[in-house]
Structure formats: structure tokens, C-alpha cells
Design a protein around this motif. Structure first.
Motif, PDB file in Angstrom:
ATOM      1  N   HIS A 115       0.676  -1.215   0.018  1.00 12.94           N
ATOM      2  CA  HIS A 115       0.202  -0.084  -0.026  1.00 12.94           C
ATOM      3  C   HIS A 115       1.015   1.318   0.099  1.00 12.94           C
ATOM      4  O   HIS A 115       0.513   2.216  -0.615  1.00 12.94           O
ATOM      5  CB  HIS A 115      -0.860  -0.124   1.040  1.00 12.94           C
ATOM      6  CG  HIS A 115      -1.879   0.979   1.319  1.00 12.94           C
ATOM      7  ND1 HIS A 115      -2.827   1.084   0.992  1.00 12.94           N
ATOM      8  CD2 HIS A 115      -1.526   2.380   2.002  1.00 12.94           C
ATOM      9  CE1 HIS A 115      -3.502   2.149   1.148  1.00 12.94           C
ATOM     10  NE2 HIS A 115      -2.906   2.884   1.995  1.00 12.94           N
ATOM     11  N   HIS A 119       1.185   4.244  -2.763  1.00 10.08           N
ATOM     12  CA  HIS A 119       1.013   5.652  -2.735  1.00 10.08           C
ATOM     13  C   HIS A 119       1.967   6.557  -3.459  1.00 10.08           C
ATOM     14  O   HIS A 119       1.850   7.405  -4.034  1.00 10.08           O
ATOM     15  CB  HIS A 119       1.029   6.032  -1.281  1.00 10.08           C
ATOM     16  CG  HIS A 119      -0.390   6.279  -0.467  1.00 10.08           C
ATOM     17  ND1 HIS A 119      -1.404   6.933  -0.949  1.00 10.08           N
ATOM     18  CD2 HIS A 119      -0.921   5.436   0.574  1.00 10.08           C
ATOM     19  CE1 HIS A 119      -2.187   6.820  -0.096  1.00 10.08           C
ATOM     20  NE2 HIS A 119      -1.855   5.824   0.779  1.00 10.08           N
ATOM     21  N   SER A 146       0.676  10.230   5.452  1.00  7.93           N
ATOM     22  CA  SER A 146      -0.666   9.701   5.527  1.00  7.93           C
ATOM     23  C   SER A 146      -1.106   9.092   7.013  1.00  7.93           C
ATOM     24  O   SER A 146      -0.691   9.557   7.850  1.00  7.93           O
ATOM     25  CB  SER A 146      -0.821   8.044   4.700  1.00  7.93           C
ATOM     26  OG  SER A 146      -0.337   7.312   5.375  1.00  7.93           O
ATOM     27  N   ASP A 314      -6.445   7.521  -0.001  1.00  2.00           N
ATOM     28  CA  ASP A 314      -6.708   6.205  -0.561  1.00  2.00           C
ATOM     29  C   ASP A 314      -7.502   5.934  -1.587  1.00  2.00           C
ATOM     30  O   ASP A 314      -8.408   6.578  -1.820  1.00  2.00           O
ATOM     31  CB  ASP A 314      -7.131   5.215   0.792  1.00  2.00           C
ATOM     32  CG  ASP A 314      -6.053   4.938   1.843  1.00  2.00           C
ATOM     33  OD1 ASP A 314      -4.799   5.193   1.458  1.00  2.00           O
ATOM     34  OD2 ASP A 314      -6.262   4.621   2.709  1.00  2.00           O
ATOM     35  N   MET A 318      -3.880   3.784  -7.565  1.00  2.00           N
ATOM     36  CA  MET A 318      -2.634   3.538  -7.220  1.00  2.00           C
ATOM     37  C   MET A 318      -2.187   2.150  -7.064  1.00  2.00           C
ATOM     38  O   MET A 318      -1.021   1.708  -7.372  1.00  2.00           O
ATOM     39  CB  MET A 318      -2.234   4.210  -5.745  1.00  2.00           C
ATOM     40  CG  MET A 318      -2.793   3.682  -4.908  1.00  2.00           C
ATOM     41  SD  MET A 318      -2.769   4.688  -3.321  1.00  2.00           S
ATOM     42  CE  MET A 318      -2.937   3.615  -1.976  1.00  2.00           C
TER      43      MET A 318
HETATM   44 ZN    ZN Z   1      -3.047   5.143   2.275  1.00  4.99          ZN
END
Ligand code: ZN
Ligand code: KG4
Length: 347
Positions: A115, A119, A146, A314, A318
């Protein structure tokens, strides 16, 4: 010969957004669906069990919406990518199970995605930025900010990333959310704190900056300082927060923007790398963006890349772009790949 069109589906379920996106080989986003789970607002934070159940409920719908709004057929999808971690384990497992079944059912490759790496790699989505049309050249630095992470990362290639600094305690998003909660804002508090800041005077209250050596960060001290400060003031005036809300928000937002910019300046002087991208939900903050853009204007060598809000917070585009970059390098996974909750490393 005409090059084959590649279509990648991306699935993101690491926290409280059920997100699905379709991207093509030219890195164009064909669809970008996000179903927000509003239920967590009233609990002051994400409830993992509820988030997992809602991903389970919404995911099929989100996938169908992403496919139809991309104007493709299911059998045109070449691979499915999904978030393996880090994040909340229940929500991650729902996304992983769905992606594994989808890949087996359609007999297409499965691609797992980190994840945080996603990003950072969102920079390679076409037209991702508000202020630049080109992709950043390697190497560049990424300020990854984040709710889960706060890092300065040196990006030497798509899959060669080194963490130069990270938070020793809370993430910057967490600091925004926790301070916002002290002021009575519901989760996520970052965007609400930003909107109240717009009418405030940032010079009214001075909070001290954490003294952290090198390129690491710390935000727990700022959080405690604000808590202590408003407790003391509220003893004398129970309406202190209400009477000073705009100025409090503006002062806190300002100091966070300054802390982030100072660390990035230090990273630039350590590495000699002048290209910097921002990533993660906190990079949607307009004061932080302003700080970086003002600095870019004053320093001709600097190149700052700022993602549009929909790609900063989010999203599954991505995950799909990272899936595409892995697909191009033939990096695939078996269905035995295991989800993980804590960040370990980039790979
Ligand atoms: Zn995130
Ligand atoms: O990247 P993200 O959507 O999810 C994680 O991977 O954590 O980031 C969410 C975080 C939350 O802490 C939220 O309050 C913060 O980003 N955030 C903001 C803004 N928009 C989102 N913080 C400050 N100002 C904003 N405009």
C-alpha cells in the motif's frame, strides 16, 4: 505491429474505503470507484470488524461499477492487483480473498501490492498531479504522509526505494486526527481541521517543534503539547476551544507544514536530489501544498510533484498502476501469498 492493450484491475481495502480502479497500458485511469464507509465517523476512528464486513458487502458492487464505468468487459482484464498490506488485517483479507478468487475464476495473473509503495508509485498515473504534466525522473524523494505512515523515501527506480527517515511515534495523519478530535471533530479530522484553518490566524498560538535528529519525525510531543495547552486554558475559560477554534486550527496546521518542509529541505541537502513528490492523504492539505510550492518558486532547482486529491488519499488507481508496473516486469504472485498488517519493507 500494434501493441496489445493491457488492462489491469486494482482493488484497495486496507482501511475504510472500498476502492476499485481500472487502468490501461498507457497509464490512463479508465475508472476509479471509491465507496466510503461513513459508519466510522461516529466512533471517532475506523472499527476494523465493521470495515471488513462492509468491504465484503460492497466489493462486488464496486468491481462491477469499475468495470462498467471503464467501458470494458470482464474478459478484457489482463491481471488483478490488490493491496496485500500494510493495513487492517480483516479488511485486507476480504480484498485478498476476492482478488484471489477473481484471478482463479478468470485465469489471469494475481499481483500483490504494498500500500505504501502504491501511494509513492501513484506518481506514474497519467495526469496525476495538480502542478506538473511529466513523471518525476529517477531518483526522486517522496514525502509519504498518511494516516498510517510518515516517511521520506528515496525512489531510485519503480521497485528500488529506501526509507531515509520516518516517524518515531505517531504518523502526521494520526496527529491531525487526534488533535481534531480534541476540538470535537469527527473522524477523519484532518480535512475538517484544514477547513477551519482557512478563517484562522496562524500566528495566534505558538507550539514548539519536536527536536528530532536527522530525517526522522515525531508528532506525539505536539499532540501532548496541544492537549495540555487546551486543558489549562479551558480551566480558566470553558469556552476556550469554541472561542479560538479557527486560530487553534490554523496555528497547528501551520506548524505541521513547517515541520514537514524543514525535514524535506534537510533530505535534499543530504542527498543532493531536488525532485520531491508528495503522497498520502495528508498531502491533500492546501497549507502543506502552499508551503512546498512557495519554496519551489524561490528555489529554481526544486521540482515538486503534488498529486490531485483523489490520488493523494486512499484510492485503487494507485494499486492498479503498481499492478501495471509489476505486470510489465512479469512480477506475479501465487494464491498462497499472505496479507500482513505491519509495514516491513518495500519489495
Ligand atoms: Zn493510504
Ligand atoms: O492516505 P490516506 O487516505 O490513508 C492512509 O493510508 O492512512 O490518509 C488518511 C489521512 C487521515 O489521517 C486524514 O485525516 C488525512 O489523511 N487527511 C488530511 C487531509 N485529507 C486527509 N489531513 C490534513 N488535511 C487534509 N486536507
Amino acid at each position: 505491429m500494434k501493441k496489445k492493450s493491457i488492462v489491469i484491475l486494482g482493488i484497495e481495502t486496507s482501511c475504510d474505503d472500498t476502492a476499485v480502479s481500472v487502468i490501461n497500458r498507457d497509464r490512463n485511469v479508465l475508472s476509479n470507484i471509491i465507496l466510503h464507509q461513513k459508519i466510522h465517523e461516529k466512533y471517532g476512528g475506523v472499527v476494523p470488524e465493521l470495515a471488513a464486513r462492509l468491504h465484503d458487502k460492497y466489493l462486488t458492487k464496486a468491481v462491477n461499477m469499475a468495470i462498467s464505468s471503464a467501458k470494458i468487459k470482464k474478459n478484457q482484464i489482463d491481471a488483478v492487483s490488490f493491496t496485500l498490506g500494510p493495513g487492517l488485517i480483516g479488511p485486507l483479507l476480504v480484498g485478498a480473498s476476492f482478488a484471489k478468487s477473481f484471478s482463479m475464476g478468470l485465469k489471469i495473473p494475481l499481483i500483490s501490492v504494498n500500500h505504501v509503495q502504491a501511494h509513492i508509485l501513484s506518481q506514474f498515473i497519467k495526469k496525476v498531479n495538480i502542478n506538473k504534466n511529466s513523471y518525476p525522473k529517477f531518483p526522486f524523494l517522496c514525502l509519504m504522509i498518511s494516516g498510517g505512515h510518515t516517511q521520506i523515501v528515496k525512489v531510485s527506480d519503480f521497485f528500488k526505494m529506501d526509507i531515509l527517515g520516518s516517524t518515531l511515534d505517531d504518523s502526521v495523519g494520526d496527529a491531525f486526527d487526534k488533535i481534531a478530535r480534541m476540538f470535537g471533530f469527527s473522524y477523519p479530522g484532518g480535512p475538517k481541521l484544514e477547513s477551519f484553518s482557512k478563517r484562522g490566524n496562524y500566528k495566534r498560538f505558538i507550539f514548539s517543534k519536536p527536536l528530532v535528529k536527522g530525517l526522522d519525525f515525531s508528532f506525539s510531543g505536539l499532540k501532548s503539547h496541544v492537549l495540555q495547552f487546551i486543558k489549562n486554558k479551558s480551566k480558566k475559560n470553558p469556552y476556550f476551544i469554541e472561542n479560538n477554534l479557527y486560530d487553534l486550527c490554523a496555528s497547528i496546521q501551520r506548524i505541521i507544514a513547517e515541520i514537514l518542509l524543514e525535514k524535506v529541505k534537510a533530505a535534499i541537502s543530504d542527498t543532493g536530489i531536488f525532485r520531491v513528490s508528495l503522497a498520502g492523504g495528508v498531502s491533500a492539505n492546501s497549507e502543506i501544498i502552499r508551503h512546498f510550492l512557495v519554496f519551489e518558486k524561490q528555489n529554481k532547482k526544486w521540482e515538486i510533484f503534488i498529486p490531485k486529491k483523489k490520488y493523494a488519499t486512499d484510492n485503487a488507481a494507485m494499486i492498479a498502476i503498481t499492478g501495471l508496473l509489476k505486470y510489465e516486469k512479469n512480477i506475479f504472485d501465487s494464491v498462497n501469498v499472505c496479507s500482513y498488517s505491519k509495514f516491513q519493507r518495500f519489495y
